[in-house]
Design a protein around this motif. Structure first.
Motif, PDB file in Angstrom:
ATOM      1  N   SER A 187      47.324 -26.325   4.553  1.00  0.00           N
ATOM      2  CA  SER A 187      47.510 -25.205   5.495  1.00  0.00           C
ATOM      3  C   SER A 187      47.095 -23.894   4.852  1.00  0.00           C
ATOM      4  O   SER A 187      47.865 -22.917   4.820  1.00  0.00           O
ATOM      5  CB  SER A 187      48.950 -25.118   6.017  1.00  0.00           C
ATOM      6  OG  SER A 187      49.123 -26.045   7.067  1.00  0.00           O
ATOM      7  N   SER A 191      48.363 -22.604   8.695  1.00  0.00           N
ATOM      8  CA  SER A 191      48.251 -23.324   9.975  1.00  0.00           C
ATOM      9  C   SER A 191      47.685 -22.411  11.065  1.00  0.00           C
ATOM     10  O   SER A 191      48.055 -22.516  12.224  1.00  0.00           O
ATOM     11  CB  SER A 191      49.609 -23.866  10.427  1.00  0.00           C
ATOM     12  OG  SER A 191      49.820 -25.102   9.806  1.00  0.00           O
ATOM     13  N   GLY A 192      46.826 -21.507  10.663  1.00  0.00           N
ATOM     14  CA  GLY A 192      46.188 -20.592  11.617  1.00  0.00           C
ATOM     15  C   GLY A 192      47.005 -19.331  11.886  1.00  0.00           C
ATOM     16  O   GLY A 192      46.511 -18.375  12.463  1.00  0.00           O
ATOM     17  N   ALA A 212      39.487 -15.838   8.630  1.00  0.00           N
ATOM     18  CA  ALA A 212      39.519 -17.162   7.988  1.00  0.00           C
ATOM     19  C   ALA A 212      38.660 -17.163   6.719  1.00  0.00           C
ATOM     20  O   ALA A 212      39.081 -17.673   5.677  1.00  0.00           O
ATOM     21  CB  ALA A 212      39.032 -18.232   8.965  1.00  0.00           C
ATOM     22  N   PRO A 228      40.539 -26.143   4.386  1.00  0.00           N
ATOM     23  CA  PRO A 228      40.849 -25.673   5.743  1.00  0.00           C
ATOM     24  C   PRO A 228      40.518 -26.737   6.779  1.00  0.00           C
ATOM     25  O   PRO A 228      39.536 -27.462   6.645  1.00  0.00           O
ATOM     26  CB  PRO A 228      39.943 -24.447   5.918  1.00  0.00           C
ATOM     27  CG  PRO A 228      38.836 -24.626   4.923  1.00  0.00           C
ATOM     28  CD  PRO A 228      39.442 -25.380   3.780  1.00  0.00           C
ATOM     29  N   ALA A 231      38.526 -28.409  13.917  1.00  0.00           N
ATOM     30  CA  ALA A 231      37.872 -29.460  14.697  1.00  0.00           C
ATOM     31  C   ALA A 231      36.763 -28.857  15.547  1.00  0.00           C
ATOM     32  O   ALA A 231      36.199 -29.537  16.405  1.00  0.00           O
ATOM     33  CB  ALA A 231      38.904 -30.151  15.585  1.00  0.00           C
ATOM     34  N   SER A 238      31.434 -21.758   9.836  1.00  0.00           N
ATOM     35  CA  SER A 238      31.732 -20.423   9.295  1.00  0.00           C
ATOM     36  C   SER A 238      32.754 -20.492   8.155  1.00  0.00           C
ATOM     37  O   SER A 238      32.690 -19.696   7.219  1.00  0.00           O
ATOM     38  CB  SER A 238      32.164 -19.456  10.396  1.00  0.00           C
ATOM     39  OG  SER A 238      33.510 -19.646  10.715  1.00  0.00           O
TER      40      SER A 238
HETATM   41  P1  A2P Z   1      40.670 -25.390  15.212  1.00  0.00           P
HETATM   42  O1  A2P Z   1      40.720 -26.791  14.708  1.00  0.00           O
HETATM   43  O2  A2P Z   1      40.701 -25.317  16.702  1.00  0.00           O
HETATM   44  O3  A2P Z   1      39.514 -24.607  14.615  1.00  0.00           O
HETATM   45  P2  A2P Z   1      45.172 -24.690   8.339  1.00  0.00           P
HETATM   46  O4  A2P Z   1      43.931 -25.214   7.685  1.00  0.00           O
HETATM   47  O5  A2P Z   1      45.844 -23.585   7.604  1.00  0.00           O
HETATM   48  O6  A2P Z   1      46.159 -25.791   8.691  1.00  0.00           O
HETATM   49  O7  A2P Z   1      44.759 -24.014   9.739  1.00  0.00           O
HETATM   50  C1  A2P Z   1      44.208 -24.790  10.747  1.00  0.00           C
HETATM   51  C2  A2P Z   1      44.302 -24.070  12.046  1.00  0.00           C
HETATM   52  O8  A2P Z   1      43.463 -22.903  12.033  1.00  0.00           O
HETATM   53  C3  A2P Z   1      43.829 -24.913  13.195  1.00  0.00           C
HETATM   54  O9  A2P Z   1      44.626 -24.615  14.307  1.00  0.00           O
HETATM   55  C4  A2P Z   1      42.382 -24.474  13.408  1.00  0.00           C
HETATM   56  O10 A2P Z   1      42.026 -24.653  14.768  1.00  0.00           O
HETATM   57  C5  A2P Z   1      42.446 -23.019  13.043  1.00  0.00           C
HETATM   58  N1  A2P Z   1      41.194 -22.530  12.445  1.00  0.00           N
HETATM   59  C6  A2P Z   1      40.494 -23.073  11.441  1.00  0.00           C
HETATM   60  N2  A2P Z   1      39.430 -22.324  11.120  1.00  0.00           N
HETATM   61  C7  A2P Z   1      39.465 -21.260  11.938  1.00  0.00           C
HETATM   62  C8  A2P Z   1      38.633 -20.108  12.107  1.00  0.00           C
HETATM   63  N3  A2P Z   1      37.563 -19.933  11.359  1.00  0.00           N
HETATM   64  N4  A2P Z   1      38.976 -19.218  13.067  1.00  0.00           N
HETATM   65  C9  A2P Z   1      40.057 -19.411  13.857  1.00  0.00           C
HETATM   66  N5  A2P Z   1      40.886 -20.463  13.746  1.00  0.00           N
HETATM   67  C10 A2P Z   1      40.595 -21.383  12.800  1.00  0.00           C
END
Ligand code: A2P
Length: 276
Positions: A187, A191-192, A212, A228, A231, A238
């Motif tokens: 995370s 977790s975002g 991010a 990170p 999906a 990016s």
């Molecule tokens: P998504 O899969 O829709 O991109 P972590 O790695 O801390 O668990 O965070 C994962 C969360 O952050 C997921 O909900 C993911 O959603 C979102 N996320 C990952 N990369 C980005 C990004 N570049 N911008 C916005 N949200 C992101």
């Protein structure tokens, strides 16, 4: 360019990879395929994510030599007893379609059950048999680490723990450094939840990068391994575009100040006892 982090057993792991926790099993092959196309070479899955088959399918379709990929999986909770752990490991390898796994972790210590030393001994056995290159743990506190090291003499190569700017785990990082245990941040974006933090937004704007990318860059500059999850194809691409800027001392000071003792988003390893 992604750097490799050298592990205490002589192997090395790409510092940036894709985590597939909460990636739908039905779309995992496609998602991991996008990541490999974007340049990712390290993929982090687990038995408990139920998407190892998708990871295996992506590996087979990728057209990238096996030895250029670094695949991690994790032993499910409830499988710490030797016989069960061996069976689950066989199932993992079948799902991934691999001969040898790069890294296998005990997913949670489950201290209430008290079987994690037996699980650790089983991972050592599998490594010694050549079926895994590197072995490690996840969500282990210092006392859990001290116990497995004390009882087996084998230090984990990696401990994968929750870590991000709001939960920086500085005390435990010193212990890991002194034992040469590499930390993987799970995370890493909280977790975002860290993505709309105003301080991070300010630093990101200064560098013309996203929140991010700024957080991922922070992990890299801390010497942490970072995985990170996304999906989404554009976000996967990016999140890998983090090698054209550098956080300066002022940025790092502001990010250091975001740390809180209660910034955890996931379960506490001391009490976590869910079986999967
Ligand atoms: P998504 O899969 O829709 O991109 P972590 O790695 O801390 O668990 O965070 C994962 C969360 O952050 C997921 O909900 C993911 O959603 C979102 N996320 C990952 N990369 C980005 C990004 N570049 N911008 C916005 N949200 C992101």
């Amino acid at each position: 360019m992604v750097k490799n982090i050298e592990l205490n057993d002589g192997s090395s792991i790409p510092q940036l990879g894709l985590g597939v926790w909460q990636v739908d099993p039905a779309t995992t092959a496609r998602v991991v395929g996008w990541a490999i196309e974007a340049g990712y070479r390290s993929i982090d899955t687990a038995e408990g994510y139920r998407n190892e088959e998708g990871v295996g399918e992506a590996i087979r379709n990728a057209g990238v030599p096996r030895d250029e990929l670094f695949i991690t999986s994790k032993l499910r909770n409830g499988a710490h007893k030797r016989d069960r752990a061996l069976r689950e490991f066989d199932a993992t390898m079948e799902k991934l379609g691999l001969e040898q796994l790069d890294l296998f972790l005990i997913h949670w210590p489950m201290p209430g059950r008290g079987d994690y030393v037996e699980a650790w001994k089983t991972l050592i056995e599998l490594r010694d048999a050549g079926r895994i290159r590197s072995i490690g743990v996840s969500n282990f506190n210092q006392d859990h680490l001290e116990r497995i090291i004390g009882e087996t003499g084998v230090t984990p190569a990696v401990n994968q723990i929750e870590l991000h700017p709001r939960f920086q785990q500085r005390d435990t990082r010193e212990f890991h450094a002194s034992h040469n245990i590499a930390i993987e941040s799970w995370s890493p974006l909280g977790s975002g939840r860290l993505l709309d933090d105003p301080t991070i937004g300010e630093i990101a704007a200064k560098h013309g990068k996203s929140a991010a990318q700024t957080i991922i860059r922070w992990h890299l500059q801390q010497g942490l391994i970072v995985i990170p999850k996304s999906a989404n194809r554009d976000r996967i691409v990016s999140n890998f575009d983090v090698f054209d800027f550098e956080l300066d001392a002022d940025d790092l000071e502001k990010l250091a100040a975001l740390d809180t003792k209660d910034g955890r988003t996931g379960p506490d390893p001391t009490t976590a006892s869910f079986v999967f």
